[in-house]
Motif scaffolding. Sequence first.
Motif, PDB file in Angstrom:
ATOM      1  N   PRO A   1       0.813  -1.224   0.000  1.00 58.27           N
ATOM      2  CA  PRO A   1       0.000   0.000   0.000  1.00 58.27           C
ATOM      3  C   PRO A   1       0.849   1.278   0.000  1.00 58.27           C
ATOM      4  CG  PRO A   1      -0.924  -1.596   1.527  1.00 58.27           C
ATOM      5  CD  PRO A   1       0.391  -2.159   1.044  1.00 58.27           C
ATOM      6  N   GLY A   2       1.968   1.260   0.720  1.00 56.72           N
ATOM      7  CA  GLY A   2       2.852   2.417   0.728  1.00 56.72           C
ATOM      8  C   GLY A   2       3.455   2.694  -0.639  1.00 56.72           C
ATOM      9  N   GLU A   3       3.837   1.629  -1.339  1.00 60.66           N
ATOM     10  CA  GLU A   3       4.402   1.784  -2.679  1.00 60.66           C
ATOM     11  C   GLU A   3       3.347   2.270  -3.664  1.00 60.66           C
ATOM     12  OE1 GLU A   3       5.869  -2.197  -2.864  1.00 60.66           O
ATOM     13  OE2 GLU A   3       7.923  -1.586  -2.464  1.00 60.66           O
ATOM     14  N   VAL A   4       2.091   1.824  -3.497  1.00 60.75           N
ATOM     15  CA  VAL A   4       1.005   2.284  -4.366  1.00 60.75           C
ATOM     16  C   VAL A   4       0.792   3.788  -4.159  1.00 60.75           C
ATOM     17  CG1 VAL A   4      -1.479   2.129  -4.844  1.00 60.75           C
ATOM     18  CG2 VAL A   4      -0.131   0.046  -4.557  1.00 60.75           C
ATOM     19  N   THR A   5       0.846   4.230  -2.922  1.00 61.60           N
ATOM     20  CA  THR A   5       0.704   5.661  -2.643  1.00 61.60           C
ATOM     21  C   THR A   5       1.826   6.441  -3.321  1.00 61.60           C
ATOM     22  OG1 THR A   5      -0.402   5.222  -0.545  1.00 61.60           O
ATOM     23  CG2 THR A   5       0.585   7.404  -0.814  1.00 61.60           C
ATOM     24  N   LEU A   6       3.030   5.924  -3.261  1.00 58.42           N
ATOM     25  CA  LEU A   6       4.163   6.567  -3.931  1.00 58.42           C
ATOM     26  C   LEU A   6       3.921   6.628  -5.442  1.00 58.42           C
ATOM     27  CD1 LEU A   6       6.937   7.824  -3.300  1.00 58.42           C
ATOM     28  CD2 LEU A   6       7.923   5.552  -3.625  1.00 58.42           C
ATOM     29  N   MET A   7       3.397   5.558  -6.006  1.00 60.74           N
ATOM     30  CA  MET A   7       3.075   5.538  -7.440  1.00 60.74           C
ATOM     31  C   MET A   7       2.022   6.597  -7.777  1.00 60.74           C
ATOM     32  SD  MET A   7       2.805   1.492  -8.296  1.00 60.74           S
ATOM     33  CE  MET A   7       4.126   0.369  -7.961  1.00 60.74           C
ATOM     34  N   LEU A   8       1.051   6.762  -6.888  1.00 61.47           N
ATOM     35  CA  LEU A   8       0.020   7.775  -7.115  1.00 61.47           C
ATOM     36  C   LEU A   8       0.636   9.175  -7.137  1.00 61.47           C
ATOM     37  CD1 LEU A   8      -2.917   6.402  -4.927  1.00 61.47           C
ATOM     38  CD2 LEU A   8      -2.859   6.586  -7.424  1.00 61.47           C
TER      39      LEU A   8
ATOM     40  N   PHE B   1       5.011  16.065  -0.588  1.00 59.47           N
ATOM     41  CA  PHE B   1       4.273  14.910  -0.081  1.00 59.47           C
ATOM     42  C   PHE B   1       4.965  13.616  -0.505  1.00 59.47           C
ATOM     43  CE2 PHE B   1       0.859  17.776   0.865  1.00 59.47           C
ATOM     44  CZ  PHE B   1       0.032  17.121   1.756  1.00 59.47           C
ATOM     45  N   ARG B   2       5.338  13.543  -1.787  1.00 56.52           N
ATOM     46  CA  ARG B   2       5.975  12.332  -2.303  1.00 56.52           C
ATOM     47  C   ARG B   2       7.296  12.050  -1.611  1.00 56.52           C
ATOM     48  NH1 ARG B   2       8.852  12.555  -7.624  1.00 56.52           N
ATOM     49  NH2 ARG B   2      10.131  13.854  -6.277  1.00 56.52           N
TER      50      ARG B   2
ATOM     51  N   VAL C   1       9.167   7.905   4.657  1.00 55.86           N
ATOM     52  CA  VAL C   1       8.391   7.041   5.556  1.00 55.86           C
ATOM     53  C   VAL C   1       8.561   5.579   5.148  1.00 55.86           C
ATOM     54  CG1 VAL C   1       6.029   6.389   6.226  1.00 55.86           C
ATOM     55  CG2 VAL C   1       6.706   8.800   6.207  1.00 55.86           C
ATOM     56  N   ILE C   2       8.485   5.299   3.866  1.00 59.95           N
ATOM     57  CA  ILE C   2       8.654   3.928   3.379  1.00 59.95           C
ATOM     58  C   ILE C   2      10.053   3.410   3.724  1.00 59.95           C
ATOM     59  CG2 ILE C   2       8.859   2.504   1.289  1.00 59.95           C
ATOM     60  CD1 ILE C   2       6.603   4.183   0.073  1.00 59.95           C
ATOM     61  N   GLN C   3      11.070   4.240   3.510  1.00 60.51           N
ATOM     62  CA  GLN C   3      12.448   3.826   3.814  1.00 60.51           C
ATOM     63  C   GLN C   3      12.630   3.552   5.304  1.00 60.51           C
ATOM     64  OE1 GLN C   3      14.655   7.082   2.109  1.00 60.51           O
ATOM     65  NE2 GLN C   3      14.880   6.053   0.132  1.00 60.51           N
ATOM     66  N   ILE C   4      12.101   4.423   6.145  1.00 56.32           N
ATOM     67  CA  ILE C   4      12.205   4.227   7.597  1.00 56.32           C
ATOM     68  C   ILE C   4      11.484   2.948   8.003  1.00 56.32           C
ATOM     69  CG2 ILE C   4      11.444   5.149   9.833  1.00 56.32           C
ATOM     70  CD1 ILE C   4      11.995   7.974   8.597  1.00 56.32           C
ATOM     71  N   ASN C   5      10.303   2.736   7.435  1.00 55.63           N
ATOM     72  CA  ASN C   5       9.532   1.529   7.745  1.00 55.63           C
ATOM     73  C   ASN C   5      10.288   0.271   7.333  1.00 55.63           C
ATOM     74  OD1 ASN C   5       7.262   0.095   8.670  1.00 55.63           O
ATOM     75  ND2 ASN C   5       6.383   0.048   6.626  1.00 55.63           N
ATOM     76  N   ARG C   6      10.911   0.298   6.165  1.00 57.46           N
ATOM     77  CA  ARG C   6      11.700  -0.850   5.702  1.00 57.46           C
ATOM     78  C   ARG C   6      12.890  -1.104   6.626  1.00 57.46           C
ATOM     79  NH1 ARG C   6      11.791   0.507  -0.666  1.00 57.46           N
ATOM     80  NH2 ARG C   6       9.746  -0.347  -1.169  1.00 57.46           N
ATOM     81  N   GLN C   7      13.542  -0.023   7.050  1.00 54.10           N
ATOM     82  CA  GLN C   7      14.699  -0.159   7.934  1.00 54.10           C
ATOM     83  C   GLN C   7      14.272  -0.760   9.268  1.00 54.10           C
ATOM     84  OE1 GLN C   7      16.238   3.808   8.026  1.00 54.10           O
ATOM     85  NE2 GLN C   7      17.382   3.582   6.124  1.00 54.10           N
ATOM     86  N   GLN C   8      13.136  -0.319   9.785  1.00 55.23           N
ATOM     87  CA  GLN C   8      12.651  -0.843  11.066  1.00 55.23           C
ATOM     88  C   GLN C   8      12.272  -2.304  10.921  1.00 55.23           C
ATOM     89  OE1 GLN C   8       9.520   1.907  12.072  1.00 55.23           O
ATOM     90  NE2 GLN C   8      10.921   3.301  13.103  1.00 55.23           N
ATOM     91  N   GLN C   9      11.626  -2.669   9.808  1.00 56.74           N
ATOM     92  CA  GLN C   9      11.254  -4.079   9.600  1.00 56.74           C
ATOM     93  C   GLN C   9      12.495  -4.934   9.447  1.00 56.74           C
ATOM     94  OE1 GLN C   9       8.601  -3.988   6.228  1.00 56.74           O
ATOM     95  NE2 GLN C   9       6.804  -3.602   7.489  1.00 56.74           N
TER      96      GLN C   9
END
Length: 133
Positions: free
Chosen positions: A20-27, A111-112, A118-126
């Motif tokens: 979903p995060g990547e889809v938002t980035l695509m949008l 925004f993008r 946010v996506i990068q931080i989330n990936r790093q945390q995961q």
Amino acid sequence: MALNNPYAAYQQNAVTTASPGEVTLMLYNGCLKFIKQASLAMENKQIETKNTNIQKAQKIIRELMLTLNMDLEISKNMSVLYEYMNHRLTEANVKNDRTILTEVEGLVVEFRDTWRQVIQINRQQQHGQGGQA
């Protein structure tokens, strides 16, 4: 049709397998693309193309608004900004004003870029949590 067009098949697969995060980035990226195309069309006096691309950008912004969780205060703030961008796109369309398109483009870029972080931080945390388990 996707079978005859490998790029279309790739794009379809990219969307269906994205988070979903990547889809938002695509949008966001799609919105930027349509704003740039509208600006170019405006410069070249291609009124129909300008109108079509501005409407596509507005559809994306409306879609982004629908994804907001309105229980969160930040979503309420983002909704106001999305509404502002949508209004400014209408204004740019009616007035044929490229400076307004540039203004909205700048907001979408912010925004993008924030969303990308946010996506990068989330990936790093995961990834970090996965390594600790």
